[in-house]
Design an enzyme around this catalytic site. Structure first.
Site, mmCIF file in Angstrom:
data_model
loop_
_atom_site.group_PDB
_atom_site.id
_atom_site.type_symbol
_atom_site.label_atom_id
_atom_site.label_comp_id
_atom_site.label_asym_id
_atom_site.label_seq_id
_atom_site.Cartn_x
_atom_site.Cartn_y
_atom_site.Cartn_z
ATOM 1 N N THR A 130 -8.261 10.205 3.788
ATOM 2 C CA THR A 130 -7.286 9.905 4.854
ATOM 3 C C THR A 130 -7.026 11.136 5.723
ATOM 4 O OG1 THR A 130 -4.943 9.404 5.217
ATOM 5 C CG2 THR A 130 -5.486 10.370 3.099
ATOM 6 N N ASP A 131 -6.605 10.903 6.961
ATOM 7 C CA ASP A 131 -6.237 12.036 7.822
ATOM 8 C C ASP A 131 -4.970 12.731 7.332
ATOM 9 O OD1 ASP A 131 -4.379 10.062 8.511
ATOM 10 O OD2 ASP A 131 -4.747 10.163 10.669
ATOM 11 N N GLU A 132 -4.234 12.083 6.401
ATOM 12 C CA GLU A 132 -2.980 12.685 5.927
ATOM 13 C C GLU A 132 -3.215 13.972 5.136
ATOM 14 O OE1 GLU A 132 0.122 10.217 4.519
ATOM 15 O OE2 GLU A 132 -0.307 8.659 5.980
ATOM 16 N N TYR A 155 1.540 11.281 -1.948
ATOM 17 C CA TYR A 155 0.324 10.496 -1.679
ATOM 18 C C TYR A 155 -0.757 11.388 -1.070
ATOM 19 C CZ TYR A 155 -2.851 7.726 1.239
ATOM 20 O OH TYR A 155 -3.976 7.220 1.854
ATOM 21 N N LYS A 159 -4.538 12.541 -2.524
ATOM 22 C CA LYS A 159 -5.807 12.286 -1.830
ATOM 23 C C LYS A 159 -6.535 13.616 -1.570
ATOM 24 C CE LYS A 159 -7.089 8.733 -0.425
ATOM 25 N NZ LYS A 159 -7.888 7.633 -1.052
HETATM 26 P P1 NAD Z 1 -4.306 -1.115 -0.407
HETATM 27 O O1 NAD Z 1 -3.090 -0.564 -1.043
HETATM 28 O O2 NAD Z 1 -4.206 -2.296 0.488
HETATM 29 O O3 NAD Z 1 -5.401 -1.464 -1.522
HETATM 30 C C1 NAD Z 1 -5.660 -0.628 -2.622
HETATM 31 C C2 NAD Z 1 -6.519 -1.404 -3.599
HETATM 32 O O4 NAD Z 1 -6.826 -0.531 -4.699
HETATM 33 C C3 NAD Z 1 -5.820 -2.630 -4.183
HETATM 34 O O5 NAD Z 1 -6.701 -3.738 -4.201
HETATM 35 C C4 NAD Z 1 -5.464 -2.205 -5.602
HETATM 36 O O6 NAD Z 1 -5.415 -3.288 -6.533
HETATM 37 C C5 NAD Z 1 -6.610 -1.254 -5.912
HETATM 38 N N1 NAD Z 1 -6.257 -0.306 -6.975
HETATM 39 C C6 NAD Z 1 -5.156 0.484 -7.037
HETATM 40 N N2 NAD Z 1 -5.168 1.193 -8.185
HETATM 41 C C7 NAD Z 1 -6.308 0.869 -8.837
HETATM 42 C C8 NAD Z 1 -6.893 1.274 -10.060
HETATM 43 N N3 NAD Z 1 -6.287 2.167 -10.866
HETATM 44 N N4 NAD Z 1 -8.084 0.738 -10.429
HETATM 45 C C9 NAD Z 1 -8.710 -0.186 -9.627
HETATM 46 N N5 NAD Z 1 -8.192 -0.619 -8.477
HETATM 47 C C10 NAD Z 1 -7.006 -0.095 -8.078
HETATM 48 O O7 NAD Z 1 -4.961 0.120 0.362
HETATM 49 P P2 NAD Z 1 -5.749 0.205 1.752
HETATM 50 O O8 NAD Z 1 -4.772 0.388 2.840
HETATM 51 O O9 NAD Z 1 -6.746 -0.865 1.797
HETATM 52 O O10 NAD Z 1 -6.483 1.618 1.553
HETATM 53 C C11 NAD Z 1 -7.756 1.692 0.941
HETATM 54 C C12 NAD Z 1 -8.211 3.146 0.916
HETATM 55 O O11 NAD Z 1 -8.261 3.655 2.247
HETATM 56 C C13 NAD Z 1 -7.275 4.055 0.135
HETATM 57 O O12 NAD Z 1 -8.049 4.977 -0.590
HETATM 58 C C14 NAD Z 1 -6.480 4.787 1.223
HETATM 59 O O13 NAD Z 1 -6.089 6.061 0.791
HETATM 60 C C15 NAD Z 1 -7.498 4.860 2.338
HETATM 61 N N6 NAD Z 1 -6.957 4.877 3.710
HETATM 62 C C16 NAD Z 1 -6.088 3.913 4.123
HETATM 63 C C17 NAD Z 1 -5.669 3.927 5.455
HETATM 64 C C18 NAD Z 1 -4.723 2.858 5.984
HETATM 65 O O14 NAD Z 1 -4.291 2.947 7.132
HETATM 66 N N7 NAD Z 1 -4.386 1.833 5.232
HETATM 67 C C19 NAD Z 1 -6.138 4.913 6.340
HETATM 68 C C20 NAD Z 1 -7.016 5.887 5.859
HETATM 69 C C21 NAD Z 1 -7.430 5.858 4.550
HETATM 70 O O1 DAU Z 2 -2.969 7.942 8.322
HETATM 71 C C1 DAU Z 2 -3.576 7.193 7.317
HETATM 72 C C2 DAU Z 2 -2.529 6.651 6.375
HETATM 73 O O2 DAU Z 2 -1.860 5.607 7.083
HETATM 74 C C3 DAU Z 2 -3.103 6.118 5.076
HETATM 75 O O3 DAU Z 2 -3.701 7.186 4.372
HETATM 76 C C4 DAU Z 2 -2.004 5.476 4.227
HETATM 77 O O4 DAU Z 2 -2.549 4.890 3.053
HETATM 78 C C5 DAU Z 2 -1.343 4.382 5.046
HETATM 79 O O5 DAU Z 2 -0.275 3.823 4.324
HETATM 80 C C6 DAU Z 2 -0.824 4.955 6.368
HETATM 81 O O6 DAU Z 2 0.259 5.872 6.121
HETATM 82 P P1 DAU Z 2 1.561 5.905 7.048
HETATM 83 O O7 DAU Z 2 2.664 6.534 6.309
HETATM 84 O O8 DAU Z 2 1.232 6.467 8.388
HETATM 85 O O9 DAU Z 2 1.795 4.298 7.211
HETATM 86 P P2 DAU Z 2 3.139 3.434 7.228
HETATM 87 O O10 DAU Z 2 2.759 2.091 7.735
HETATM 88 O O11 DAU Z 2 3.899 3.540 5.966
HETATM 89 O O12 DAU Z 2 4.001 4.169 8.359
HETATM 90 C C7 DAU Z 2 3.517 4.292 9.694
HETATM 91 C C8 DAU Z 2 4.590 5.000 10.511
HETATM 92 O O13 DAU Z 2 5.705 4.109 10.616
HETATM 93 C C9 DAU Z 2 5.110 6.257 9.855
HETATM 94 O O14 DAU Z 2 5.380 7.234 10.850
HETATM 95 C C10 DAU Z 2 6.412 5.832 9.189
HETATM 96 C C11 DAU Z 2 6.897 4.715 10.083
HETATM 97 N N1 DAU Z 2 7.678 3.649 9.401
HETATM 98 C C12 DAU Z 2 7.131 3.032 8.317
HETATM 99 C C13 DAU Z 2 7.816 2.041 7.634
HETATM 100 C C14 DAU Z 2 7.203 1.383 6.418
HETATM 101 C C15 DAU Z 2 8.939 3.274 9.883
HETATM 102 O O15 DAU Z 2 9.427 3.827 10.896
HETATM 103 N N2 DAU Z 2 9.614 2.308 9.189
HETATM 104 C C16 DAU Z 2 9.130 1.680 8.089
HETATM 105 O O16 DAU Z 2 9.833 0.818 7.498
#
Ligand code: NAD
Ligand code: DAU
Length: 344
Positions: A130-132, A155, A159
């Site tokens: 992730t970019d985080e 988190y 990562k």
């Molecule tokens: P999500 O939370 O929707 O899905 C995570 C999945 O992993 C779920 O199906 C869960 O059951 C599975 N999982 C969790 N713990 C596990 C374990 N111990 N063993 C097997 N399976 C397990 O997440 P997402 O948003 O789809 O993110 C997927 C990946 O992409 C993550 O690694 C996250 O860090 C990365 N990522 C997400 C974003 C975003 O914006 N959502 C952006 C950049 C990177």
């Molecule tokens: O940047 C990549 C990341 O994006 C991934 O690695 C993470 O898994 C994914 O969850 C996401 O992280 P963020 O923290 O950016 O996503 P979230 O949707 O939780 O929040 C997006 C922005 O919105 C953040 O600045 C916090 C804000 N927010 C979020 C929630 C849930 C609010 O203002 N109110 C809220 O209730």
């Protein structure tokens, strides 16, 4: 890596990005096979993959990536050409509420998968990071692959630790491991704790939406299909030991996103509630994706406004999907977390 007849092991394929990636890969490659290994945590949902369940190229195995015996057997039996690891605890707010599980799954789970890959001679290991990991930007500049790693949430730290382990396994054991670091994804099947589906589902019920702080935090949004295309390209053409940034080129403040959603849903701005900020809240993310564009020829294709419109429509047309998800465990976290912020 070879492009024909690929046997892919996808970890975490029942979540948001993993399920969209599996659907994308099965549609794009007739001769690929996918084994989806997922623990089915609160975020894992087999309903996300109902449409591919009957596909003979697809198989689901329920397992925890931290379980070395189970993972060892699955990898030895399936002999995958590549492992793509999406499995993780992913919600920043939950990592603040309870960090332990994040360290276990995101660090130890990755190590267990990498050990199994190493022992079984898997030709590619792709870690979805992730970019985080880069931390927070001020009002200018972008993250490049060489930016320092400065994670600010439990988190992000978990990562980052996994990324460092990957580097160590590449250097020490020659594991053909690659890392992608993507910005914020949006699209169908996203768990409604993340801002876009969370706010859409609240707005649908005319409930107030909790915007953290002043709403000025910036995220770079990418459609999940563009992320899938980037992962596919890195899998096929990326160089082991390297990191590839993936971004959408769509920087928006949270209040801009909120207003866009309100407009798309035809709801009034009076639904906005500014609530106490997320601790350690990163102010701004922005991605320099020059490397993946120039080396692998990949760039996002989905125009943001169009992608958001379609995404909102998807949640409105798939109400039973999110209503089923917004129950049980979801409610207990939701009540605890947002009560502290004074809105429930
Ligand atoms: P999500 O939370 O929707 O899905 C995570 C999945 O992993 C779920 O199906 C869960 O059951 C599975 N999982 C969790 N713990 C596990 C374990 N111990 N063993 C097997 N399976 C397990 O997440 P997402 O948003 O789809 O993110 C997927 C990946 O992409 C993550 O690694 C996250 O860090 C990365 N990522 C997400 C974003 C975003 O914006 N959502 C952006 C950049 C990177
Ligand atoms: O940047 C990549 C990341 O994006 C991934 O690695 C993470 O898994 C994914 O969850 C996401 O992280 P963020 O923290 O950016 O996503 P979230 O949707 O939780 O929040 C997006 C922005 O919105 C953040 O600045 C916090 C804000 N927010 C979020 C929630 C849930 C609010 O203002 N109110 C809220 O209730």
């Amino acid at each position: 890596m070879k492009a024909n007849g690929v046997r892919l092991l996808v970890a975490g394929g029942a979540g948001f990005i993993g399920s969209n990636f599996i659907r994308y890969i099965l549609a794009a490659h007739d001769d690929w096979q996918v084994v989806n290994v997922d623990k089915l945590t609160y975020a894992g949902n087999l309903a996300n993959l109902e449409d591919v369940e009957g596909d003979e190229r697809y198989r689901f195995v329920r397992a925890d990536i931290c379980d070395a015996n189970a993972v060892g057997e699955i990898v030895a039996e399936g002999e995958p050409d590549a492992i793509v690891n999406f499995a993780a605890e992913t919600h920043v707010d939950r990592s603040i509420d309870d960090p332990g599980l994040f360290l276990r799954t995101n660090i130890l789970g990755t190590q267990v998968l990498m050990d199994a890959a190493r022992k079984n001679g898997v030709a590619r290991f792709l870690q979805i990071s992730t970019d985080e990991v880069y931390g927070s930007l001020g009002s200018w500049g972008k993250f490049s692959e060489d930016s320092p790693l400065r994670p600010n949430s439990p988190y992000a730290a978990s990562k980052t630790a996994a990324d460092m382990l990957l580097r160590a396994y590449f250097k020490t054991y020659g594991l053909p491991a690659i890392v992608t670091r993507c910005s914020n994804n949006y699209g169908p099947y996203q768990f409604p704790e993340k801002i876009i589906p969370f706010f859409v589902t609240l707005m649908k019920e005319n409930q107030p939406v909790p915007v953290y702080g002043d709403g000025g935090n910036v995220r770079d949004w990418i459609h999940v299909d563009d992320h899938s295309r980037a992962v596919e390209a890195v899998l096929l053409g990326g160089r082991p030991g390297e990191v590839y940034n993936v971004g959408g080129g769509n920087e928006r403040t949270n209040i801009e996103i909120t207003k866009l959603l309100l407009a798309a849903m035809g709801k009034p701005e009076s639904l906005v509630r500014f609530v106490p900020d997320r601790p350690g809240h990163d102010r701004r993310y922005a991605i320099d994706d020059t490397k993946i564009r120039t080396k692998l020829g990949v760039a996002p294709q989905v125009p943001f406004e169009e992608g958001i419109r379609e995404t909102v429509r998807w949640y409105l047309e798939n109400e039973p999907w999110w209503r089923a998800v917004k129950s049980g465990e979801y409610l207990s976290f939701y009540d605890r977390w947002y009560r502290q912020k004074g809105r429930s």
